[in-house]
Every structure is written in structure tokens, then in C-alpha cells.
Design a protein around this motif. Structure first.
Motif, PDB file in Angstrom:
ATOM      1  N   ASN A 130      48.500  -2.536  18.365  1.00 48.22           N
ATOM      2  CA  ASN A 130      48.251  -1.593  19.456  1.00 48.22           C
ATOM      3  C   ASN A 130      47.845  -2.420  20.672  1.00 48.22           C
ATOM      4  N   ARG A 131      48.612  -2.291  21.770  1.00 49.56           N
ATOM      5  CA  ARG A 131      48.291  -3.044  22.988  1.00 49.56           C
ATOM      6  C   ARG A 131      48.039  -2.084  24.127  1.00 49.56           C
ATOM      7  N   ASN A 132      46.910  -2.266  24.785  1.00 46.98           N
ATOM      8  CA  ASN A 132      46.534  -1.468  25.942  1.00 46.98           C
ATOM      9  C   ASN A 132      46.273  -2.433  27.092  1.00 46.98           C
ATOM     10  N   GLN A 133      47.033  -2.299  28.168  1.00 51.76           N
ATOM     11  CA  GLN A 133      46.912  -3.204  29.307  1.00 51.76           C
ATOM     12  C   GLN A 133      46.682  -2.414  30.587  1.00 51.76           C
ATOM     13  N   TYR A 134      45.988  -3.057  31.531  1.00 51.67           N
ATOM     14  CA  TYR A 134      45.888  -2.531  32.883  1.00 51.67           C
ATOM     15  C   TYR A 134      46.412  -3.608  33.819  1.00 51.67           C
ATOM     16  N   VAL A 135      47.478  -3.318  34.552  1.00 51.86           N
ATOM     17  CA  VAL A 135      48.141  -4.306  35.402  1.00 51.86           C
ATOM     18  C   VAL A 135      47.471  -4.322  36.773  1.00 51.86           C
ATOM     19  N   LEU A 136      46.967  -5.501  37.132  1.00 48.74           N
ATOM     20  CA  LEU A 136      46.356  -5.711  38.446  1.00 48.74           C
ATOM     21  C   LEU A 136      47.354  -6.398  39.362  1.00 48.74           C
ATOM     22  N   PHE A 137      47.246  -6.155  40.652  1.00 44.74           N
ATOM     23  CA  PHE A 137      48.102  -6.746  41.667  1.00 44.74           C
ATOM     24  C   PHE A 137      49.539  -6.258  41.482  1.00 44.74           C
ATOM     25  N   GLY A 138      50.458  -6.862  42.133  1.00 40.48           N
ATOM     26  CA  GLY A 138      51.844  -6.440  41.997  1.00 40.48           C
ATOM     27  C   GLY A 138      52.075  -5.070  42.600  1.00 40.48           C
ATOM     28  N   ASN A 139      53.304  -4.664  42.673  1.00 40.48           N
ATOM     29  CA  ASN A 139      53.680  -3.373  43.233  1.00 40.48           C
ATOM     30  C   ASN A 139      54.236  -2.514  42.108  1.00 40.48           C
ATOM     31  N   MET A 140      53.391  -2.120  41.177  1.00 43.00           N
ATOM     32  CA  MET A 140      53.822  -1.415  39.977  1.00 43.00           C
ATOM     33  C   MET A 140      53.539   0.080  40.115  1.00 43.00           C
ATOM     34  N   ALA A 141      54.495   0.891  39.727  1.00 41.24           N
ATOM     35  CA  ALA A 141      54.293   2.341  39.736  1.00 41.24           C
ATOM     36  C   ALA A 141      53.306   2.740  38.645  1.00 41.24           C
ATOM     37  N   GLU A 142      53.413   2.105  37.498  1.00 42.21           N
ATOM     38  CA  GLU A 142      52.491   2.400  36.405  1.00 42.21           C
ATOM     39  C   GLU A 142      51.536   1.223  36.239  1.00 42.21           C
ATOM     40  N   ARG A 143      50.262   1.499  36.204  1.00 43.78           N
ATOM     41  CA  ARG A 143      49.253   0.455  36.026  1.00 43.78           C
ATOM     42  C   ARG A 143      48.855   0.339  34.557  1.00 43.78           C
ATOM     43  N   TRP A 144      48.732   1.462  33.884  1.00 41.09           N
ATOM     44  CA  TRP A 144      48.320   1.459  32.479  1.00 41.09           C
ATOM     45  C   TRP A 144      49.540   1.327  31.585  1.00 41.09           C
ATOM     46  N   ARG A 145      49.431   0.477  30.582  1.00 40.22           N
ATOM     47  CA  ARG A 145      50.490   0.318  29.583  1.00 40.22           C
ATOM     48  C   ARG A 145      49.861   0.466  28.198  1.00 40.22           C
ATOM     49  N   PHE A 146      50.297   1.487  27.480  1.00 44.56           N
ATOM     50  CA  PHE A 146      49.837   1.725  26.113  1.00 44.56           C
ATOM     51  C   PHE A 146      51.033   1.586  25.186  1.00 44.56           C
ATOM     52  N   GLY A 147      50.943   0.714  24.203  1.00 41.36           N
ATOM     53  CA  GLY A 147      52.106   0.506  23.365  1.00 41.36           C
ATOM     54  C   GLY A 147      51.794   0.119  21.940  1.00 41.36           C
ATOM     55  N   LEU A 148      52.822   0.237  21.109  1.00 46.29           N
ATOM     56  CA  LEU A 148      52.784  -0.199  19.712  1.00 46.29           C
ATOM     57  C   LEU A 148      53.885  -1.223  19.503  1.00 46.29           C
ATOM     58  N   GLU A 149      53.539  -2.303  18.816  1.00 45.72           N
ATOM     59  CA  GLU A 149      54.511  -3.328  18.490  1.00 45.72           C
ATOM     60  C   GLU A 149      54.496  -3.576  17.000  1.00 45.72           C
ATOM     61  N   ALA A 150      55.628  -3.954  16.462  1.00 40.93           N
ATOM     62  CA  ALA A 150      55.749  -4.343  15.055  1.00 40.93           C
ATOM     63  C   ALA A 150      56.459  -5.688  15.006  1.00 40.93           C
ATOM     64  N   GLY A 151      56.094  -6.489  14.035  1.00 35.87           N
ATOM     65  CA  GLY A 151      56.731  -7.790  13.941  1.00 35.87           C
ATOM     66  C   GLY A 151      56.340  -8.539  12.689  1.00 35.87           C
ATOM     67  N   ILE A 152      56.633  -9.826  12.701  1.00 38.01           N
ATOM     68  CA  ILE A 152      56.362 -10.682  11.552  1.00 38.01           C
ATOM     69  C   ILE A 152      55.686 -11.955  12.036  1.00 38.01           C
ATOM     70  N   ARG A 153      54.768 -12.443  11.217  1.00 33.70           N
ATOM     71  CA  ARG A 153      54.063 -13.693  11.488  1.00 33.70           C
ATOM     72  C   ARG A 153      54.509 -14.719  10.450  1.00 33.70           C
ATOM     73  N   ILE A 154      54.999 -15.866  10.913  1.00 33.41           N
ATOM     74  CA  ILE A 154      55.574 -16.895  10.050  1.00 33.41           C
ATOM     75  C   ILE A 154      54.671 -18.127  10.069  1.00 33.41           C
ATOM     76  N   PRO A 155      54.255 -18.639   8.907  1.00 29.09           N
ATOM     77  CA  PRO A 155      53.393 -19.835   8.894  1.00 29.09           C
ATOM     78  C   PRO A 155      54.204 -21.077   9.310  1.00 29.09           C
ATOM     79  N   ILE A 156      53.567 -21.955  10.100  1.00 30.95           N
ATOM     80  CA  ILE A 156      54.276 -23.165  10.533  1.00 30.95           C
ATOM     81  C   ILE A 156      53.579 -24.447  10.053  1.00 30.95           C
ATOM     82  N   ASN A 157      52.489 -24.338   9.301  1.00 29.94           N
ATOM     83  CA  ASN A 157      51.895 -25.551   8.710  1.00 29.94           C
ATOM     84  C   ASN A 157      51.380 -25.292   7.319  1.00 29.94           C
TER      85      ASN A 157
END
Length: 157
Positions: A130-157
């Protein structure tokens, strides 16, 4: 002699500093949906610290589905302390920030959220974030970003 050697080894092992998974590194690949009709793709390096906590260094691409102009590229840093852990499952709090550009201006986005990690064997983890962001600066119409991400974590050592 065996008894003395056993006692010396026991004292040595008790005196060492034990850290669970300290220094283990992972590569994470994930994608997701943001609740303002946008998607994101993230590539990150996760570094385990003491007691299953983690540090994440990430690169993110964000774009709205219908508006090609509304997109951003960011890189950042996230601290992830463990809130709850079981044998194969961990829930972490995510706190950090990203720096980047929306292809026109500089943006800064502090973020907070949660991470659910389920071990799927051989060091691989399935992630739901779950990612919740507030975008500062820039010329963005939407400042708040609420999202869900899915993925995989791969060991490298």
C-alpha cells in the motif's frame, strides 16, 4: 579438555552479537494500480537490517491511463520497520520519500504505507504494498496518490 573447550565455545557464542538476516539483499519488481486511474512500475533494492527490518532504494515510473502528459519518474529511499512477523509472513510500515521529475518540473513525494510479504520458498517473497504519496512542487492536477502494488522479491546474495 573437551569440557573446557565446550565452555569456551559457549561463552564465545553467547558474547557475539546475533542479528537476524542482517545484510541480506533483495531485488524487487512490482507494479500496481493507483486510485486516480493510474499505474506504476517500481524496481527496488531491499537491504535487510537488524531484526527483519529493511531499507529500500527504489526507482518508480508513474502514469495516468488516459493522459499521457501526466507521468513522473522518481527515485527514493524508504525505511521499513517490522510491525508483525510470523514464520513466513511479515507486515512492515513504509516511511520515506521520492525525488524526481514529472517531465516538466522537479517533484518531491513523501510517502507512507504498509508492506505485506509472504515467503514463497528459496528466499523469494510475494509482496502486496500500500503506497500513499503526497506530491510536492511540480504542476500536478492530483497531489495525493493512493495505490496498491503487487510484485516479487528476489534474493541476490
Amino acid at each position: 579438555m573437551k569440557k573446557a573447550l565446550f565452555i569456551a565455545l559457549s561463552i564465545f557464542l553467547l558474547g557475539t552479537n546475533v542479528k537476524a538476516q542482517n545484510g541480506t539483499k533483495f531485488l524487487s519488481i512490482r507494479g500496481g494500480y493507483f486510485f486516480n486511474d493510474a499505474f506504476s512500475t517500481t524496481l527496488s533494492l531491499d537491504i535487510s537490517t537488524k531484526y527483519f527490518n529493511q531499507i529500500e532504494i527504489f526507482a518508480e515510473y508513474y502514469q495516468k491511463y488516459e493522459e499521457v502528459k501526466t507521468k513522473s519518474v522518481m527515485g527514493g529511499f524508504v525505511l521499513k520497520p517490522v510491525l508483525w512477523r510470523n514464520v513466513n509472513t511479515a507486515v512492515r510500515l513504509r516511511m520515506g520519500a521520492g525525488l524526481g521529475s514529472n517531465t516538466e518540473k522537479f517533484i518531491l513525494a513523501p510517502q507512507a504505507g504498509f508492506e505485506f510479504a509472504q515467503s514463497i520458498g528459496n528466499g523469494f517473497d510475494f509482496l502486496i504494498i500500500n503506497r500513499n504519496q503526497y506530491v510536492l512542487f511540480g504542476n500536478m492536477a492530483e497531489r495525493w496518490r493512493f495505490g496498491l502494488e503487487a510484485g516479487i522479491r528476489i534474493p541476490i546474495n
